[in-house]
Scaffold this active site. Structure first.
Site, short mmCIF file in Angstrom:
data_model
loop_
_atom_site.label_atom_id
_atom_site.label_comp_id
_atom_site.label_asym_id
_atom_site.label_seq_id
_atom_site.Cartn_x
_atom_site.Cartn_y
_atom_site.Cartn_z
N ASP A 113 -41.98 -10.36 47.93
CA ASP A 113 -41.38 -10.06 49.16
C ASP A 113 -41.65 -10.93 50.54
O ASP A 113 -41.13 -11.37 51.12
CB ASP A 113 -41.11 -8.79 49.32
CG ASP A 113 -40.40 -8.55 50.40
OD1 ASP A 113 -39.37 -8.70 50.65
OD2 ASP A 113 -41.02 -7.79 51.57
N VAL A 155 -47.64 -6.92 45.97
CA VAL A 155 -47.53 -8.52 45.83
C VAL A 155 -45.92 -8.95 45.56
O VAL A 155 -45.39 -9.79 45.75
CB VAL A 155 -48.30 -9.02 45.16
CG1 VAL A 155 -48.20 -10.56 44.98
CG2 VAL A 155 -49.75 -8.68 45.45
N GLU A 156 -45.34 -7.84 44.94
CA GLU A 156 -43.81 -8.33 44.18
C GLU A 156 -42.83 -7.77 45.52
O GLU A 156 -42.96 -8.29 46.44
CB GLU A 156 -43.73 -7.68 42.91
CG GLU A 156 -44.54 -8.44 41.94
CD GLU A 156 -44.51 -8.03 40.43
OE1 GLU A 156 -43.94 -6.98 40.37
OE2 GLU A 156 -45.01 -8.90 39.59
N MET A 157 -42.27 -6.54 45.35
CA MET A 157 -41.21 -6.18 46.33
C MET A 157 -41.59 -5.24 47.27
O MET A 157 -40.81 -5.13 48.41
CB MET A 157 -40.09 -5.41 45.36
CG MET A 157 -39.59 -6.54 44.03
SD MET A 157 -38.66 -5.46 42.80
CE MET A 157 -37.15 -6.07 43.47
#
Ligand code: HEC
Ligand code: HEC
Length: 357
Positions: A113, A155-157
């Site tokens: 994101d 680190v992702e969403m």
């Protein structure tokens, strides 16, 4: 065994019978066709004792705890494509697991994101519901558990917590309707458990049968002679000791680097310790989930860190570091041809963002 042999050969016999009844002008063509069929059948004979290593992809991926309904799938399909599942509304599950691209993004590492890159390669979601565990290190048990994790991964969403997302979705009319339909009779259907269940029910639909399944179903001509040779080499050199069953993997943890450190061949910058990083058990060092090889020709780059771009090179590395075996050029080409026959497909409608999003 006898029984299997006959049921396996039956379609071939039917086809050759059909051809021999053609008119005489076609007789030369028939001869070459017959010769081709004969050659093809010869490989069926040698493969028949190896078929136990392979399996047909089941057509449904049911879960007793999370029965699939059309309403749940519709909700899961919508959530899967919705950028609002990320903190700054920039990415969805589909950004990293693009269903129009066999469930991957084709990148070594995927930007999250905030644009930061993760440390492992995004595997495909196709057929993932059949895996014995989820992730390269098996840290989630099934797609239901897995589906809640990327949303909260920084680190992702990067959603700060479950409540933040549930509050956000509760304000959206579309979700009020879809959650109520998917979980009828529940007083507060918009909750995190239901979000995970719906996404997972959708993932349970992402099944991609291929020509291998037709072949295993008795259609001898579904695989070419070269593909059959490759299937034979794949079994003979021992790939099937780890890549077996309907997924050709997905069912065991194995050390990457049985005979030498994997990074000597992959040139990986980081020496990822695999399952050890999750369990802290010395015996798990450098163990990774054996990936499924379904759709592998479409999901480059390869390995847990996407360190290898080329499928032939990945196959060569596997033979060397896992089996201490050097494949010759023919074996390599044939195995790669066989692996290409594992590319299947999912329903077209799932490849597009749902209407109304
Ligand atoms: C920023 C990119 C990114 C996003 C967004 C993302 N994933 Fe992933 N996904 C990954 C990576 C990277 C892994 C492998 C991580 C690991 O194994 O440590 C993974 C693993 C998985 C797996 C396990 C597959 C296997 O072979 O073990 C599934 C299933 C999955 N993701 C589904 C989802 C779903 C559903 C969403 C949305 C809720 C999602 N992902 C969002 C990058 C992403
Ligand atoms: C001892 C077990 C074992 C054997 C034998 C083995 N593999 Fe693997 N294979 C693995 C594991 C574990 C991985 C994942 C390695 C990683 O990325 O960390 C893997 C990864 C792969 C990949 C990359 C898949 C992807 O999505 O990134 C391919 C292709 C592959 N294997 C093909 C083969 C072939 C072909 C053979 C036989 C020549 C073979 N393997 C033999 C365990 C094995």
């Amino acid at each position: 065994m006898i029984h299997r042999f006959f049921s396996f050969m039956l379609p071939v016999l039917t086809v050759s019978f059909g051809l021999s009844s053609c008119s005489t002008q076609d007789s030369n063509k028939d001869k070459t066709e017959d010769a081709k069929l004969k050659e093809s059948r010869r490989y069926d004979l040698s493969l028949r004792d190896r078929l136990e290593f392979f399996g047909k992809l089941p057509s449904v991926a049911e879960s007793k705890e999370n029965p699939i309904t059309a309403e749940k799938v519709m909700l899961g399909y919508t959530l899967y494509y919705d950028n609002r599942l990320s903190a700054n509304n920039t990415i969805s599950c589909n950004s990293c697991h693009n269903l129009a691209k066999f469930g991957v993004d084709g990148l070594q590492f995927s930007p999250g994101d905030a644009g930061k890159l993760g440390g492992r390669n995004s595997p495909t979601v196709l057929n993932a519901a059949f895996h014995a565990t989820q992730f390269w290190d098996g840290r989630a048990k099934d797609v239901e558990e897995q589906a809640g994790m990327p949303v909260l991964n920084s680190v992702e969403m990067a959603i700060p917590n479950e409540k933040f997302l549930i509050d956000r979705l509760s304000k959206i009319e579309l979700y009020k309707m879809l959650f109520a339909e998917a979980f009828p009779g529940e007083p507060n259907p918009i909750n995190y458990v239901n979000l995970r269940k719906a996404i997972a029910a959708f993932e349970r639909q992402l099944i991609s049968p291929s020509r291998l399944d037709k072949y295993l179903g008795g259609d001898s001509l579904a695989l070419s002679v070269q593909e059959k040779k490759g299937m034979m080499s794949f079994a003979l050199v021992g790939c099937t000791s780890c890549h077996n069953g309907a997924l050709l993997g997905g069912n065991s943890f194995q050390k990457f680097g049985v005979y030498q450190n994997y990074w000597e061949e992959t040139q990986s910058a980081k020496h990822d310790e695999g399952r050890f990083e999750h369990t802290h058990n010395e015996a798990d060092k450098y163990f990774f989930k054996t990936p499924s090889l379904r759709n592998v020709a479409e999901t480059a780059p390869y390995f847990h860190d996407g360190s290898v771009k080329d499928l032939t090179r990945a196959v060569e590395i596997m033979a060397k570091v896992q089996l201490k075996y050097t494949l010759n050029e023919n074996e390599k080409a044939n195995i790669v041809a066989f692996l290409k026959s594992l590319s299947g497909d999912i329903p077209e409608n799932f490849k597009k963002s749902p209407v109304g999003l």
